[in-house]
Design a protein around this motif. Structure first.
Motif, mmCIF file in Angstrom:
data_model
loop_
_atom_site.group_PDB
_atom_site.id
_atom_site.type_symbol
_atom_site.label_atom_id
_atom_site.label_comp_id
_atom_site.label_asym_id
_atom_site.label_seq_id
_atom_site.Cartn_x
_atom_site.Cartn_y
_atom_site.Cartn_z
ATOM 1 N N HIS A 68 35.125 34.300 39.180
ATOM 2 C CA HIS A 68 35.582 34.140 40.572
ATOM 3 C C HIS A 68 34.411 33.972 41.542
ATOM 4 C CE1 HIS A 68 39.932 34.324 40.426
ATOM 5 N NE2 HIS A 68 39.856 35.278 39.528
ATOM 6 N N ILE A 69 33.267 34.586 41.230
ATOM 7 C CA ILE A 69 32.066 34.422 42.071
ATOM 8 C C ILE A 69 31.727 32.941 42.207
ATOM 9 C CG2 ILE A 69 29.523 34.677 42.039
ATOM 10 C CD1 ILE A 69 30.607 37.220 43.014
ATOM 11 N N PHE A 70 31.735 32.233 41.070
ATOM 12 C CA PHE A 70 31.327 30.826 41.065
ATOM 13 C C PHE A 70 32.341 29.913 41.754
ATOM 14 C CE2 PHE A 70 28.340 32.389 37.940
ATOM 15 C CZ PHE A 70 27.202 31.674 38.271
ATOM 16 N N PHE A 130 34.974 35.677 46.613
ATOM 17 C CA PHE A 130 34.214 36.929 46.529
ATOM 18 C C PHE A 130 35.092 38.175 46.620
ATOM 19 C CE2 PHE A 130 31.020 33.999 48.708
ATOM 20 C CZ PHE A 130 30.543 33.523 47.499
ATOM 21 N N ASP A 131 36.149 38.097 47.447
ATOM 22 C CA ASP A 131 37.024 39.267 47.588
ATOM 23 C C ASP A 131 37.738 39.571 46.267
ATOM 24 O OD1 ASP A 131 38.242 36.835 47.957
ATOM 25 O OD2 ASP A 131 39.605 37.498 49.548
ATOM 26 N N GLU A 181 37.407 42.893 43.709
ATOM 27 C CA GLU A 181 38.584 43.598 43.172
ATOM 28 C C GLU A 181 38.425 43.815 41.663
ATOM 29 O OE1 GLU A 181 41.318 45.874 43.684
ATOM 30 O OE2 GLU A 181 40.629 44.840 45.498
ATOM 31 N N TYR A 182 38.043 42.740 40.950
ATOM 32 C CA TYR A 182 37.860 42.838 39.496
ATOM 33 C C TYR A 182 36.697 43.759 39.137
ATOM 34 C CZ TYR A 182 41.306 39.190 38.532
ATOM 35 O OH TYR A 182 42.464 38.467 38.416
ATOM 36 N N TYR A 183 35.613 43.672 39.893
ATOM 37 C CA TYR A 183 34.458 44.536 39.617
ATOM 38 C C TYR A 183 34.804 46.014 39.858
ATOM 39 C CZ TYR A 183 31.342 40.445 39.286
ATOM 40 O OH TYR A 183 30.728 39.273 38.923
ATOM 41 N N GLY A 241 27.463 45.504 44.384
ATOM 42 C CA GLY A 241 26.464 45.446 45.452
ATOM 43 C C GLY A 241 26.207 44.013 45.883
ATOM 44 N N ASN A 242 26.019 43.136 44.897
ATOM 45 C CA ASN A 242 25.773 41.715 45.198
ATOM 46 C C ASN A 242 26.982 41.062 45.856
ATOM 47 O OD1 ASN A 242 23.210 41.850 44.149
ATOM 48 N ND2 ASN A 242 23.794 41.103 42.130
ATOM 49 N N THR A 243 28.172 41.405 45.374
ATOM 50 C CA THR A 243 29.396 40.805 45.917
ATOM 51 C C THR A 243 29.618 41.271 47.360
ATOM 52 O OG1 THR A 243 30.283 40.842 43.681
ATOM 53 C CG2 THR A 243 31.827 40.309 45.417
ATOM 54 N N CYS A 244 29.373 42.559 47.606
ATOM 55 C CA CYS A 244 29.520 43.076 48.975
ATOM 56 C C CYS A 244 28.514 42.407 49.921
ATOM 57 C CB CYS A 244 29.351 44.592 48.999
ATOM 58 S SG CYS A 244 30.769 45.447 48.284
#
Length: 226
Positions: free
Chosen positions: A160-162, A166-167, A171-173, A197-200
């Motif tokens: 989903h990141i790619f 991001f939200d 959720e998955y992380y 941390g990176n996603t936030c």
């Protein structure tokens, strides 16, 4: 071979193939796994055939990952040789999947879906990867396999990141983090905190990002992981 035990020869060839794969001798491994496949077909051994297809997929998958280590690029941006190798892995996993569906082997279907998700991810086909990992997730839940469930959440987060979602990744992380704590696996918990941390940061929620990165740091220090 001496006693004419064809099924025994097929299994031994498969084991040799898996061992050669671990030694990084991928081309020799394919030859042995192919022999496993040919004999299984000749003997009408569907279970052996499915196993051999899966093993050949594994060899190409490992070879593709090995080749891509030298390039260290983002998924999808791979040299042609790596793409071709991963494509082959994917084809063998697909053939394995259709056979284990025919055999009604749900656990084997789970493994095939997970590996298909991983190869499609490396090839940069993120939507396909997500579809496969969702199937993997469903089967993991069916079996109460928490470790496989945790891996599926993590893989779904990465894909989903790619796609810029991001939200959904967060959720998955978070589910990955929850399960890693349940499983008491600190290394995986640290990894989940790092991803969160990176996603936030991408979501511009810097307070939360700091929180997760600090947690990652604390665990890394606890584990003495320089």
């Amino acid at each position: 071979r001496t006693i004419g035990d064809r099924i025994g020869e097929a299994k031994a060839s498969g084991n040799l193939g898996n061992t050669l794969k671990i030694l990084g001798q991928f081309d020799e491994a394919v030859v042995c796994c192919q022999r496993h496949l040919d004999i299984s077909r000749e003997q009408g051994d569907k279970v052996g055939e499915a196993r051999a297809l899966y093993n050949i997929g594994n060899v190409y998958h490992a070879k593709g990952k090995h080749l891509s280590w030298n390039t260290a690029q983002d998924p999808g941006y791979l040299p042609q040789e790596v793409k071709d190798t991963l494509q082959k892995a994917s084809e063998y996993y697909e053939r394995n999947l259709s056979l284990v569906k025919e055999l009604g082997d749900r656990a084997a279907q789970g493994r095939a879906y997970g590996n298909l998700g991983n190869t499609q991810y490396l090839l940069g086909n993120f939507s396909e990867a997500i579809a496969f990992h969702k199937e993997r997730l469903a089967i993991a839940k069916e079996f109460g396999d928490k470790a496989a469930e945790r891996r599926a959440y993590s893989n779904l987060g990465n894909a989903h990141i790619f796609l810029g979602r991001f939200d959904m990744s967060a959720e998955y992380y978070r589910k990955t983090l929850q399960l890693s704590r349940q499983l008491k696996d600190q290394a995986v918990e640290a990894q989940a905190c790092y991803s969160l941390g990176n996603t936030c940061t991408l979501l511009q929620d810097y307070e939360k990002a700091i929180e997760y990165h600090l947690r990652h740091l604390v665990i890394a220090q606890e584990l003495g992981d320089r």
